[in-house]
Design an enzyme around this catalytic site. Structure first.
Site, PDB file in Angstrom:
ATOM      1  N   HIS A 168       0.822  -1.203   0.000  1.00 24.36           N
ATOM      2  CA  HIS A 168       0.000   0.000   0.000  1.00 24.36           C
ATOM      3  C   HIS A 168       0.857   1.255   0.000  1.00 24.36           C
ATOM      4  CE1 HIS A 168      -4.129  -1.286   0.143  1.00 24.36           C
ATOM      5  NE2 HIS A 168      -3.925  -2.092   1.169  1.00 24.36           N
ATOM      6  N   CYS A 183       0.209   2.660  -4.799  1.00 22.55           N
ATOM      7  CA  CYS A 183      -0.542   3.847  -5.177  1.00 22.55           C
ATOM      8  C   CYS A 183       0.261   5.110  -4.871  1.00 22.55           C
ATOM      9  CB  CYS A 183      -1.867   3.901  -4.427  1.00 22.55           C
ATOM     10  SG  CYS A 183      -2.998   2.554  -4.819  1.00 22.55           S
TER      11      CYS A 183
END
Length: 433
Positions: free
Chosen positions: A222, A278
């Site tokens: 993440h 991301c």
């Protein structure tokens, strides 16, 4: 046994066998991590498409990584190959010396090796940097975090790190003993991707690096953003990555990763970084970003900086802390606009490095990256594209590699891989790893 698949030893005591495990024989500290949050988890057998190993499920953090603008972290269908097919592709290309990829691929134009002599840039060519020939020692740090049990659990990140391990050792000659893997399916306390372990492993990666060494960093997990405090981000947000214990220990900010993995490097040392997360477009804070046409997307950061900016850049490049602090004071005085906002483009000049640092990221700062799956083989889309393109066509220029990765992803994803560098590069140079 792959790194990270050690026998369960996590019982809140110092690991007894760390010294004999892969990646820890070359100066990597075996001391017990300062922060411990997990106890020995239950084991559960999980079978993949061509391999079977044990996932050790950790109690999830108290809170999941933040939700992104598009809602839940996407897991669209994708065409990652099976493990066996992937290995066969590598062996066939390696054996045949294939240069040309599929007919739809961009072929390198006038590709040539990087020059060995010192290069110059900046006003009057006073700032020096040097390419790496990648003929020295090779080291790699591979981090894959699935965040087992959390609301935003991922499925392909650990596979990404194992696929990357296979690729580096089979195709590029990296030695297993010079690779450290941090995954959250292990019970070895020094291999759990906590913040303390990740920062320590980053320091190990760059320690004692010499000109022409090749270092490789891969992160699959993440990513997110937080408020920018030093004025180096155009969107006002710093990029961050999330350790497995981020809720208790916090995230890792791009400024810190730059300070640990980029700033200490000598001229001629190569660091190749691949971020499959991301909001990762500028996650290493490298000052130059290139378009798929091979030109710099950002305005020239040296323009109108003046003598104070040049002195700061040279002090940064040579490690002169006293001169750097003095020069930066003048820089910030000079570049502060009438509305008291910092000119971020000029602040970026302090991020210049004389080393040879290249970063491929899975998306722009404002984009998310996809976690993909097919036939039980889960993978990050960016990691899959990187491995696919280089296994199909091993000899690539920087430009053709960027173009072909984008082509692989364009039909299924909106994310656009980015190429960033610590110095200006000729994108027609051969990509070395």
């Amino acid at each position: 046994m792959y790194p990270g698949r050690a026998k369960p030893t996590y019982n809140n005591q110092q690991a007894q066998q760390a010294q004999s495990q892969v990646g820890y024989q070359t100066g990597y500290s075996n001391a017990q991590p300062q922060q411990q949050y997990y106890t020995a988890p239950q084991q559960q057998n999980v079978s993949g498409s061509s391999m079977s190993f044990q996932h050790q499920f950790y109690p999830p953090p108290n809170q999941s990584p933040p939700q992104y603008n598009t809602g839940q972290y996407a897991r669209p269908a994708a065409p990652p190959p099976g493990q066996q097919n992937y290995r066969n592709d590598i062996q066939q290309n390696h054996a045949s010396g294939t240069v040309n990829g599929p007919s739809g691929y961009q072929q390198p134009q006038a590709m040539y090796k990087p020059p060995s002599q010192v290069q110059h840039t900046g006003p009057n060519n006073q700032v020096a940097y040097q390419y790496s020939q990648c003929t020295g020692r090779r080291k790699a740090l591979l981090i894959g975090i699935n965040y087992f049990g959390s609301a935003n659990e991922l499925r392909g990140c650990i596979n990404d790190s194992h696929n990357m391990f296979n690729f580096l050792t089979q195709r590029y000659g990296y030695k297993a003993e010079d690779i450290v893997m941090l995954n959250d399916d292990t019970t070895d306390p020094v291999r759990v991707p906590t913040k303390a372990n990740m920062l320590r492993a980053m320091q190990w990666l760059v320690k004692d690096a010499r000109p022409n060494d090749a270092l490789f960093f891969h992160y699959s997990g993440h990513g997110g953003q937080t408020e920018d405090l030093d004025g180096d981000e155009e969107d006002g947000m710093d990029d961050v990555i999330y350790p497995v214990d981020f809720q208790m220990a916090g995230h890792i900010v791009d400024d810190d990763m730059h300070a640990i993995m980029v700033s200490p490097l000598q001229p001629g040392v190569r660091l190749t970084a691949l971020f499959d997360s991301c909001h990762s477009g500028t996650v290493l804070d490298l000052p130059y970003t290139y378009s798929t046409k091979g030109v710099i997307k950002e305005p020239n950061m040296w323009k109108d900086v003046g003598s104070s900016g040049l002195q700061a850049a040279m002090a940064y490049a040579t490690g002169n802390t006293t001169s750097l602090v003095s020069s930066l004071g003048n820089v910030f005085t000079t570049i502060t606009k009438s509305n008291n906002n910092v000119d971020r483009e000029r602040v970026k000049q302090i991020k210049f490095s004389p080393a040879d640092v290249i970063m491929f990221s899975g998306s722009k700062d404002n984009q998310t990256s996809a976690d993909a799956t097919e036939n039980g083989q889960n993978t990050g889309a960016m990691s899959w594209a990187f491995l696919t393109v280089l296994s199909k066509q091993p000899q690539q220029s920087y430009l053709s590699l960027l173009q072909n990765m984008r082509a692989e992803l364009s039909s299924k994803y909106t994310q656009k891989p980015q190429l960033s560098c610590s110095h200006e590069i000729d994108t027609n140079l051969q990509f070395l790893l």
